[in-house]
Design a protein around this motif. Structure first.
Motif, short mmCIF file in Angstrom:
data_model
loop_
_atom_site.label_atom_id
_atom_site.label_comp_id
_atom_site.label_asym_id
_atom_site.label_seq_id
_atom_site.Cartn_x
_atom_site.Cartn_y
_atom_site.Cartn_z
N ASP A 114 0.84 -1.20 0.00
CA ASP A 114 0.00 0.00 0.00
C ASP A 114 0.87 1.25 0.00
O ASP A 114 2.00 1.26 0.51
CB ASP A 114 -0.95 0.00 1.20
N SER A 115 0.34 2.32 -0.58
CA SER A 115 1.14 3.53 -0.80
C SER A 115 1.59 4.17 0.51
O SER A 115 2.68 4.72 0.59
CB SER A 115 0.34 4.54 -1.63
N GLY A 116 0.73 4.12 1.54
CA GLY A 116 1.12 4.70 2.83
C GLY A 116 2.34 4.03 3.41
O GLY A 116 3.27 4.69 3.87
N ALA A 117 2.35 2.70 3.36
CA ALA A 117 3.50 1.96 3.88
C ALA A 117 4.75 2.20 3.03
O ALA A 117 5.86 2.31 3.55
CB ALA A 117 3.19 0.46 3.93
N GLN A 118 4.55 2.31 1.71
CA GLN A 118 5.68 2.56 0.83
C GLN A 118 6.27 3.95 1.10
O GLN A 118 7.50 4.11 1.15
CB GLN A 118 5.24 2.44 -0.63
N LEU A 119 5.40 4.95 1.27
CA LEU A 119 5.88 6.30 1.56
C LEU A 119 6.63 6.32 2.88
O LEU A 119 7.70 6.92 3.00
CB LEU A 119 4.70 7.28 1.61
N TYR A 120 6.08 5.64 3.89
CA TYR A 120 6.73 5.57 5.19
C TYR A 120 8.11 4.91 5.06
O TYR A 120 9.10 5.39 5.64
CB TYR A 120 5.86 4.77 6.16
N THR A 121 8.19 3.83 4.28
CA THR A 121 9.45 3.13 4.08
C THR A 121 10.48 4.03 3.42
O THR A 121 11.64 4.08 3.83
CB THR A 121 9.23 1.86 3.23
N ILE A 122 10.05 4.75 2.37
CA ILE A 122 10.96 5.64 1.66
C ILE A 122 11.51 6.72 2.60
O ILE A 122 12.71 7.00 2.63
CB ILE A 122 10.26 6.28 0.45
N LEU A 123 10.61 7.31 3.40
CA LEU A 123 11.04 8.37 4.32
C LEU A 123 11.98 7.81 5.39
O LEU A 123 12.97 8.46 5.77
CB LEU A 123 9.82 9.02 4.97
N GLU A 163 2.41 9.34 -6.85
CA GLU A 163 1.38 8.33 -6.80
C GLU A 163 1.99 6.97 -6.45
O GLU A 163 3.20 6.78 -6.48
CB GLU A 163 0.66 8.24 -8.16
N LYS A 164 1.09 6.02 -6.16
CA LYS A 164 1.51 4.70 -5.68
C LYS A 164 2.47 4.01 -6.65
O LYS A 164 3.46 3.43 -6.24
CB LYS A 164 0.28 3.82 -5.45
N GLU A 165 2.17 4.11 -7.95
CA GLU A 165 3.00 3.42 -8.94
C GLU A 165 4.43 3.94 -8.91
O GLU A 165 5.40 3.17 -8.98
CB GLU A 165 2.42 3.58 -10.35
N ARG A 166 4.57 5.26 -8.79
CA ARG A 166 5.91 5.85 -8.77
C ARG A 166 6.62 5.53 -7.47
O ARG A 166 7.83 5.35 -7.44
CB ARG A 166 5.83 7.35 -8.98
N LEU A 167 5.86 5.44 -6.37
CA LEU A 167 6.48 5.04 -5.10
C LEU A 167 7.00 3.61 -5.19
O LEU A 167 8.10 3.31 -4.74
CB LEU A 167 5.47 5.16 -3.95
N GLY A 168 6.17 2.75 -5.78
CA GLY A 168 6.59 1.36 -5.94
C GLY A 168 7.83 1.24 -6.81
O GLY A 168 8.72 0.43 -6.54
N ALA A 169 7.90 2.06 -7.86
CA ALA A 169 9.07 2.02 -8.75
C ALA A 169 10.33 2.44 -8.00
O ALA A 169 11.43 1.93 -8.27
CB ALA A 169 8.85 2.93 -9.95
N MET A 170 10.20 3.39 -7.07
CA MET A 170 11.36 3.82 -6.29
C MET A 170 11.89 2.70 -5.40
O MET A 170 13.07 2.69 -5.04
CB MET A 170 11.00 5.03 -5.42
N LEU A 171 11.01 1.76 -5.04
CA LEU A 171 11.41 0.66 -4.16
C LEU A 171 11.72 -0.61 -4.93
O LEU A 171 11.73 -1.71 -4.36
CB LEU A 171 10.30 0.40 -3.13
N ASP A 172 11.96 -0.46 -6.24
CA ASP A 172 12.42 -1.61 -7.02
C ASP A 172 13.71 -2.14 -6.43
O ASP A 172 14.60 -1.37 -6.05
CB ASP A 172 12.66 -1.20 -8.48
N GLU A 173 13.81 -3.46 -6.39
CA GLU A 173 15.00 -4.07 -5.79
C GLU A 173 15.79 -4.83 -6.84
O GLU A 173 15.28 -5.17 -7.91
CB GLU A 173 14.59 -5.04 -4.68
N ASP A 174 17.00 -5.13 -6.48
CA ASP A 174 17.84 -6.00 -7.30
C ASP A 174 17.18 -7.38 -7.34
O ASP A 174 16.91 -7.98 -6.29
CB ASP A 174 19.23 -6.10 -6.65
#
Length: 613
Positions: free
Chosen positions: A327-336, A572-583
């Protein structure tokens, strides 16, 4: 207490799960290796394959002359409640084999797939599971037969290669050795017994099996071996009567073969008294009972290994990072949180907790003073240049008392030289800060799994540092310009009084207005300007570092990622998810660790629940 079947069956299931996950090797002892299994060892044509088939009660192994077993076969027997027999291979997990002739063909085909249709061997095992209500729970490893000479088509090293492969299994302390020896050969020459004695000198892991009792010369028997007089083991010897080649050619089934084996021992004048402790069925039960005893003895060490591995796997997961919520909220929190982790490392570099920040002080304490010393004031304030500048400033009207315009031009020209070292100081600190950003990203463990976010943070941080550098340049340029815009009057008033005190009263000497073109006059002007520039230099040597720290270092500590935070919050959520792309390799590694962790936790819980009932 747990039943024998439940405990050994559990071990079988755990071993199979370990095999599926590839957890059967590597550094240290794996769970697979910690769990006991039985390695079947014997020379070529000793009857190994027939013993295995007798234990299983199925005809399923390839046959032929020379080396037939060219890869280890890890055979797991699973006792089931009713139903038909079937088999499964690890390399074809979704396929069930109910025709055991197909099992034989698949073993041969899978062997050829690795070794080719040659007589080469491979240490890559084939994993086969057989499910039947007629078997006991057991893990058996069929190994290539030991040989003394290489035959045509085999490398000269084949003898040593096979022995090394067999040793790699039987040397393990949890391996039970099933040493197969033909009764129609001298036991003293048995390859299996010789190797077992080397790796298990006490004999506590070795079970001796004598095959081909029915093929011994008339008038001879193997009682001395079976009763432990000629070669004693800690465990009793077991005699086996396999199917004859004629029986195999006639497809005599294993049930009939077992019946004939029982009849042989029951009617034998030499072995009749040993009937209850002979035969393949007894061997299977003996091994299963011993396995249960060994497993029960090893439970504390197995549990200790499991707990140690669980701790290591959890630590590894913490190091590479747990899975991210979707979810986007958790992704944003993780990024921060990841940005804050980077920011902490970056600040530690600046504040002295980590190396690197001291290089900024080095710029102020060494690089800036060295640059100031190299400024060309000697050339600019040489008597010749002073005379030229003063004369040009006077124009057609020579100065009356002091060449003020000449002074101003000389001072302005000298002060302009300070812009170079000032801007170089800004750039040097900027370079250090950029390098600290790069190092901080590399040293932030939490960021290592997110290469895209690493790039985004690096880009945002460097963009901010560029802004700070531009502001710092403007500030140090202002400092230099300030020194030109307003001169310190008191300094020159003191200088103006000094000639009056020292005026020569000799009427023959020219007055102050008469020496306009006198060298001493221009030399004095140059000296005065040099003294003033020295004062300005001291001022800038202190104020430039203050401005640089205020505009660059302080802002980097306070607001390096402020713009980035604002941008991320609007994504948006899609761009947040893209930032958390992993190896992808890291994701695969995490998945493997998670599966192994689940396996070990499940194994611990099941062993605890079954072992002490």
């Amino acid at each position: 207490m747990a039943t024998m079947e439940s405990l050994i069956g559990l071990v079988n299931r755990i071993q199979r799960a370990c095999t599926v996950l590839g957890d059967h090797g590597g550094e240290g002892m794996s769970l697979w290796e910690a769990l006991p299994s039985v390695a079947v060892v014997g020379g070529q044509s000793s009857g190994k394959s027939s013993v295995l088939e007798s234990v299983v009660g199925r005809d399923f192994l390839p046959r032929g002359s020379g080396i037939v077993t060219r890869r280890p076969l890890v055979l797991q027997l699973h006792k089931i409640d009713g139903g038909s027999d079937y088999a499964e291979f690890l390399h074809t997990p979704k396929k069930k084999y109910t025709d055991f002739a197909s099992v034989r063909k698949e073993i041969a085909d899978e062997t050829d797939r690795i070794t080719g249709k040659s007589k080469q061997i491979s240490n890559i095992p084939i994993h086969l599971s057989i499910y039947s209500p007629k078997v006991v729970n057991l893990t058996l490893i069929d190994l290539p037969g030991l040989t003394k000479v290489a035959v045509e088509g085999q490398p000269e090293s084949i003898v040593e290669d096979i022995e090394n492969m067999v040793r790699s299994y039987v040397e393990k302390p949890n391996c039970i050795i099933l040493a197969i020896s033909p009764a129609n050969q001298d036991i003293a020459t048995s390859d299996a017994i010789k190797l077992a004695r080397e790796v298990d000198p006490s004999g506590e892991r070795t079970f001796g099996v004598l095959t081909k009792l029915d093929l011994m010369d008339k008038g001879t028997n193997a009682l001395d071996v079976l009763e432990g007089r000629s070669y004693r083991l800690q465990h009793p010897w077991v005699g086996i009567v396999n199917r004859s080649q004629a029986d195999i050619n006639k497809n005599v089934d294993m049930i009939a073969a077992r019946r004939r084996e029982r009849e042989y021992f029951e009617t034998s004048p030499e072995y009749g008294h040993l009937t209850s402790k002979m035969g393949a069925e007894y061997l299977a039960k003996l091994l299963s009972k011993h396995l249960e005893t060994v497993i029960r003895q090893r439970i504390p060490s197995i549990i200790a290994l499991i707990n140690k591995t669980i701790d290591e796997l959890n630590a590894e997961l913490d190091r590479i990072g747990r899975p991210i919520a979707v979810d986007s909220g958790a992704q944003l929190y993780t990024i921060l949180e990841l940005c804050r982790a980077f920011d902490r490392v970056f600040k530690e570099h600046l504040d002295g907790g980590r190396p690197g920040g001291d290089r900024i002080y080095g710029v102020f304490d060494h690089q800036l003073p060295a640059a100031l010393k190299k400024l060309p004031f000697d050339r600019h304030l040489s008597m010749k240049n002073v005379q030229k500048v003063v004369s040009e400033a006077d124009g057609y009207q020579p100065h009356l008392i002091a060449p003020e315009q000449g002074y101003r031009r000389l001072i302005d020209g000298s002060i302009s030289y300070f812009k170079g070292p000032a801007e170089a100081t800004v750039d040097a600190v900027h370079f250090v800060l950029k390098e600290l950003v790069r190092k901080s990203i590399a040293l932030t463990e939490e960021l290592k799994r997110f290469p895209t976010l690493q790039s985004d943070i690096a880009a945002a941080a460097n963009e901010a540092l560029e802004r700070f550098r531009d502001e710092s340049r403007r500030t140090v340029q202002r400092l230099v310009d300030m020194e030109s815009s307003y001169l310190t009057v008191e300094f020159f008033r003191k200088l103006h009084l000094e000639p009056e005190k020292n005026t020569n009263t000799n009427p023959n000497q020219p007055g102050p207005n008469a020496d306009r073109f006198n060298d001493n006059h221009f030399r004095r002007i140059g000296s005065n300007v040099s003294a003033y520039i020295g004062m300005v230099c001291d001022t800038l040597r202190n104020s430039i570092p203050k401005a640089v720290v205020y505009c660059q270092v302080r802002e980097a500590k306070r607001s390096l990622l402020n713009n980035f935070y604002a941008q991320v919050g609007r994504r948006e959520k899609e761009r947040l998810g893209a930032m958390l792309d992993e190896d992808p390799q890291l994701m695969e590694r995490r998945t493997t660790i998670a599966k192994r962790l689940e396996l070990y936790k499940s194994a611990r819980d099941e062993i605890d629940s079954v072992a002490w009932k």
